[in-house]
Every structure is written in structure tokens, then in C-alpha cells.
Design a protein around this motif. Structure first.
Motif, short mmCIF file in Angstrom:
data_model
loop_
_atom_site.label_atom_id
_atom_site.label_comp_id
_atom_site.label_asym_id
_atom_site.label_seq_id
_atom_site.Cartn_x
_atom_site.Cartn_y
_atom_site.Cartn_z
N TYR A 8 -45.14 35.52 55.16
CA TYR A 8 -45.79 35.49 56.47
C TYR A 8 -46.39 36.87 56.78
CZ TYR A 8 -43.43 31.05 57.09
OH TYR A 8 -43.00 29.76 56.92
N ALA A 9 -47.41 36.83 57.61
CA ALA A 9 -48.10 38.07 57.96
C ALA A 9 -47.27 38.90 58.92
CB ALA A 9 -49.45 37.74 58.60
N SER A 10 -47.61 40.17 59.02
CA SER A 10 -46.99 41.06 60.00
C SER A 10 -47.99 42.17 60.33
CB SER A 10 -45.68 41.67 59.46
OG SER A 10 -45.95 42.56 58.39
N GLY A 19 -58.55 36.82 52.49
CA GLY A 19 -58.29 37.90 53.45
C GLY A 19 -59.01 37.68 54.76
N ASP A 20 -60.25 37.20 54.69
CA ASP A 20 -61.00 36.91 55.92
C ASP A 20 -60.31 35.85 56.76
OD1 ASP A 20 -62.88 38.77 55.19
OD2 ASP A 20 -64.37 37.32 54.50
N ASN A 21 -59.76 34.83 56.09
CA ASN A 21 -59.05 33.78 56.82
C ASN A 21 -57.83 34.34 57.54
OD1 ASN A 21 -60.82 31.74 56.07
ND2 ASN A 21 -59.66 31.20 54.24
N VAL A 22 -57.12 35.25 56.88
CA VAL A 22 -55.96 35.88 57.52
C VAL A 22 -56.39 36.69 58.74
CG1 VAL A 22 -54.12 37.58 57.22
CG2 VAL A 22 -54.60 35.92 55.40
N GLY A 39 -62.30 46.91 59.59
CA GLY A 39 -61.39 46.49 58.52
C GLY A 39 -60.32 45.57 59.04
N GLU A 40 -59.06 45.95 58.79
CA GLU A 40 -57.93 45.14 59.26
C GLU A 40 -57.28 45.76 60.50
OE1 GLU A 40 -56.23 47.76 55.88
OE2 GLU A 40 -58.14 46.83 56.45
N GLU A 41 -58.02 46.60 61.21
CA GLU A 41 -57.48 47.28 62.38
C GLU A 41 -58.08 46.69 63.66
OE1 GLU A 41 -55.97 51.73 62.84
OE2 GLU A 41 -58.17 51.61 62.92
N PHE A 42 -57.22 46.43 64.63
CA PHE A 42 -57.62 45.85 65.91
C PHE A 42 -57.18 46.76 67.04
CE2 PHE A 42 -57.07 42.46 62.86
CZ PHE A 42 -58.15 41.62 63.10
N CYS A 43 -57.73 46.51 68.21
CA CYS A 43 -57.38 47.30 69.38
C CYS A 43 -57.40 46.41 70.62
CB CYS A 43 -58.38 48.46 69.54
SG CYS A 43 -58.06 49.51 70.98
N ILE A 44 -56.45 46.63 71.52
CA ILE A 44 -56.42 45.91 72.79
C ILE A 44 -56.26 46.94 73.91
CG2 ILE A 44 -55.21 44.23 74.23
CD1 ILE A 44 -54.33 42.78 71.77
N PHE A 75 -52.40 44.43 53.89
CA PHE A 75 -53.59 43.58 53.83
C PHE A 75 -54.35 43.75 52.52
CE2 PHE A 75 -58.07 42.63 54.79
CZ PHE A 75 -57.94 41.30 55.15
N LYS A 76 -54.36 44.94 51.98
CA LYS A 76 -55.06 45.18 50.72
C LYS A 76 -54.49 44.31 49.61
CE LYS A 76 -56.62 48.92 47.67
NZ LYS A 76 -56.24 48.24 46.41
N LEU A 77 -53.18 44.09 49.65
CA LEU A 77 -52.53 43.25 48.65
C LEU A 77 -53.05 41.81 48.72
CD1 LEU A 77 -50.40 43.02 46.41
CD2 LEU A 77 -48.70 42.54 48.18
N VAL A 78 -53.28 41.32 49.95
CA VAL A 78 -53.82 39.97 50.12
C VAL A 78 -55.22 39.88 49.51
CG1 VAL A 78 -54.55 38.23 51.80
CG2 VAL A 78 -52.46 39.55 52.20
N ASN A 79 -56.05 40.87 49.81
CA ASN A 79 -57.41 40.88 49.25
C ASN A 79 -57.40 40.98 47.73
OD1 ASN A 79 -59.10 40.55 51.46
ND2 ASN A 79 -59.23 42.72 51.91
#
Length: 413
Positions: free
Chosen positions: A340-342, A277-280, A303-308, A265-269
């Protein structure tokens, strides 16, 4: 109950003066609520119009009465618009404004007729009755109106207004109208003339409560939701997780956690800027939200970390969700032909330990977080089970899901 016309005029002036002052203050107080602004503005217009009518009735000035009656109708229509906005319905702003202006013009034209006073009363009360009935129907159909504290007050006030308007329409249709009494109130032996005025005060109070409840609910929602993605924020996740751990302690049913991190993700920003990056992040959050079950809790941890969090779900069952997430995220295009994202995912199940609920939650998250970093070390775009710490490359759900029921991990193809 009989009241002298002068007494009614005095009461009207007191009531409308009070509602004018209160509504003017509410215009500022409720400025954060679109519905609240319409309600308060409508009451300002209606209260000012009521004062004009009450002041001009003593002088028997029919043009001023017609002007005030028309303005009062416009105010009540603005209030009805606010009700529609509150329930998320089309507000028909142009249509309702047009109706209000048409009624005002019609009432002014009637001042030159011999029976102008009776016609003004009939037209004004007819439109007001329709507005009251429309408000009642809208509120009865609205879900929030059944749980709001202010909703029943507003509903009761409009029921009283509708009843008084219908009765007065019948009264005006006969030659019994009292000369010099405003359009809004006619004293008779069958109608309590102060009831509509009390209903106006009750309605203003109820509308204020509804608007404040809406503002409070939005503030509470804003305090719990991440502004960028619309998922729960970290604080709300922690509170929810502790509650789920408490249920796990009580019922003993499985509880699993997925920690998800966006790859590179840092590369996208750095390459395309933070806006891209926000759109992603928003697209990935949507993919997570669309992948989870209704009982699962999704949050942006930071940041770019999520949790479920997955209640009633063991580690292996949670892999089905991990597969769906990986597949959906792979369909998200990165900016600038970047492919594409991963994401990398760590999956862990809550295990027993002699510690507090907060401690159990921290341990569960830490297990999933360690599995996440193992997934990143093993090549990203995969999930790892916390119990095995062996990488699993996600395949299509149709081909891999059956195998996951029996395996803790899988070897990359």
C-alpha cells in the motif's frame, strides 16, 4: 408595419447569406467547443435552408419551400442540442435527429395536399416554437446562463423568435396568409416582419460569445490545473499562496502549509513503469482532495510532491488534516502486489518576518519542506511539525486527534 413580399425576400436572402458566411467561419473557430460546433453547424444548416426558401418562394415552388423549412427545423434543433451540451445536459442526439428527419418527411408529404402551404407553415412554426421554448427553459435553468455575457443575447433572441412564431402560427391559422412569402416570415399589420431575422443575427452573435467564453474559461483552467491530477499546478499555487499571505498580513489569522511527498515513488516507476506511477499519483491526489476542507487549497508542486494550504488554521489544527491524508493514502494499493502507498508530510505555520509576501511564502514552504525531510529520515509514513521538528507517527484520527491539541509531537509507537 407593412412590407412588400419581395422586400422581405431580399432582406431574408441578405440576412441568411450573412449568417451562413459567419457560421461557416465559426465552425472552424469553435471546433474546440462541442457546444460551439453544434451552434455553428446548426446556423449553417438553418441559414442555407433560409436561402433555399427565399430563393424558391419567388418561383412559388412548394417542394423546395418544404425542403428548406424542414432543413431549417433540423438546424434549429442542432442549435438546441448545443445549448443542452453547454449546460452539461443529455443532448438526446438520436431523438432530436429523428424529430428533424420526421418533420422534413412530413413537410415533403404535405406538398401534394391542396392546403399544403398552410399545413407546412403550421407544422414548421409549431416545431420551431417548441424548440425556442425548450431553449429558453434550458437557459433559465442553467447557472452559467446568468453570468455569461452572450447568454442574455441568446435568451433575448429566442424570446423574440418564440413571440414571432406564436403570432405567426395564429396568423397562418387564418386565411390571411400571403401567397409566395416564405414560411418563416409573414408580413402583417401586427407583426414586424424583420424582427425574427434580427433575432437570428443576435442569437448567432450571442452563441459565439458563449462559446468563446467557454473556450477562454477552459484555457484559463488548463493554465491553472495540473493535467495529470486535476489539482492546482505550481504556478497557480504560488499565486494563491501570495494572496493568502496578504490576508494573513491584514487579518493576522493563522495560515498553515502541508508539504506531502509520496514514499518510495521512484521504485514504483522503475518497477512498474511511468503509467502505473501516474495512476498512483492520481489516486493520491484524489485522497488529498477528499481529505481537505472546502477552504483548503491543494496543489501538485512537482513530481510526486504535493502541497496543501490551510487558511485560518494553526500548526496543531493542521495535524487533523495530516492524519486524514495518511489514513486515506494507506488504503491505496500499489501495483503488482507491492503493498500500500504511504506519504511523508511536513506541517508548518506561517510566522512573522520583515520580508515580502513572496518571501514569507517561500519561508513557509521551506519550513514545511524541512519538516517533510525530517519525516522521511525518521522512517516515512508520518508527519512532522515544523516548529518542533520531532516525528509524529499518525494514528487513527479517533484516537490521536484529542492528544494533538496539547502536544507538538508524539513518539512512534
Amino acid at each position: 408595419m407593412h412590407l412588400a413580399p419581395q422586400t422581405i425576400l431580399v432582406v431574408m436572402m441578405v440576412v441568411f447569406s450573412s449568417t451562413l458566411v459567419m457560421a461557416a467561419g465559426l465552425v472552424l473557430a469553435l471546433r474546440r467547443s462541442e457546444a460551439g460546433r453544434l451552434w455553428a453547424s446548426g446556423h449553417v444548416i438553418a441559414s442555407g435552408a433560409g436561402l433555399v426558401v427565399a430563393a424558391s418562394a419567388g418561383a412559388d415552388s412548394l417542394p423546395l419551400i418544404a425542403l428548406g423549412a424542414g432543413a431549417y427545423v433540423i438546424g434549429r434543433l442542432a442549435i438546441y442540442r448545443g445549448v443542452r451540451v453547454y449546460y452539461g445536459l443529455p443532448e438526446y442526439a438520436a431523438t432530436l435527429r429523428g424529430i428533424g428527419l420526421l418533420v422534413l418527411a412530413l413537410l415533403l408529404l404535405m406538398t401534394g395536399l391542396s392546403n399544403g402551404r398552410q399545413l407546412i407553415s403550421a407544422v414548421a412554426y409549431s416545431v420551431l416554437a417548441v424548440a425556442s421554448l425548450s431553449t429558453i427553459v434550458t437557459m433559465l435553468r442553467g447557472v452559467r446562463g446568468r453570468t455569461s455575457i452572450g447568454g442574455p443575447l441568446v435568451l433575448a433572441s429566442h424570446l423574440v423568435l418564440l413571440a414571432s412564431q406564436v403570432v405567426t402560427l395564429t396568423y397562418v391559422a387564418t386565411p390571411k396568409g400571403i401567397p409566395g412569402v416564405p414560411v418563416f416570415v409573414q408580413a402583417s399589420g401586427s407583426v414586424w416582419p424583420l424582427a425574427p431575422l434580427i433575432a437570428v443575427l443576435l442569437g448567432l452573435f450571442g452563441f459565439s460569445l458563449m462559446a468563446m467564453e467557454q473556450i477562454i474559461a477552459r484555457n484559463e483552467s488548463g493554465a491553472r490545473l495540473d493535467a495529470l491530477t486535476g489539482l492546482l499546478n505550481r504556478g497557480a499555487l504560488d499565486m494563491t499562496a501570495v494572496g493568502m499571505v496578504a490576508r494573513w498580513q491584514r487579518d493576522g489569522e493563522a495560515l498553515s502549509c502541508l508539504v506531502i511527498d509520496v514514499d518510495h515513488f521512484k521504485l514504483v516507476n522503475d518497477t512498474h513503469g511511468h503509467h502505473a506511477g501516474d495512476n498512483v499519483l492520481r489516486e493520491i491526489a484524489t485522497a488529498l482532495d477528499n481529505s481537505r476542507r472546502a477552504s483548503d487549497i491543494a496543489a501538485r508542486y512537482g513530481g510526486e510532491e504535493f502541497c496543501i494550504l490551510c487558511p485560518h488554521t494553526d500548526e496543531h489544527q493542521a495535524t487533523a488534516l495530516a492524519n486524514r491524508i495518511l489514513r486515506k493514502v494507506r488504503a491505496i494499493e500499489l501495483p503488482g502486489n507491492g503493498g500500500y502507498a504511504s506519504v511523508s508530510i511536513g506541517v508548518a505555520q506561517l510566522r512573522g518576518a520583515p520580508t515580502s509576501r513572496e518571501g514569507l511564502w517561500r519561508n513557509l514552504f521551506a519550513d514545511a519542506d524541512r519538516a517533510l525531510y525530517t519525516a522521511k529520515q525518521r522512517g516515512r509514513d508520518q508527519y512532522v511539525l515544523g516548529s518542533s521538528m520531532l516525528p509524529v507517527v499518525a494514528e487513527d484520527a479517533a484516537s490521536e486527534a484529542p492528544a494533538q491539541a496539547d502536544l507538538d509531537c508524539a513518539t512512534p509507537a
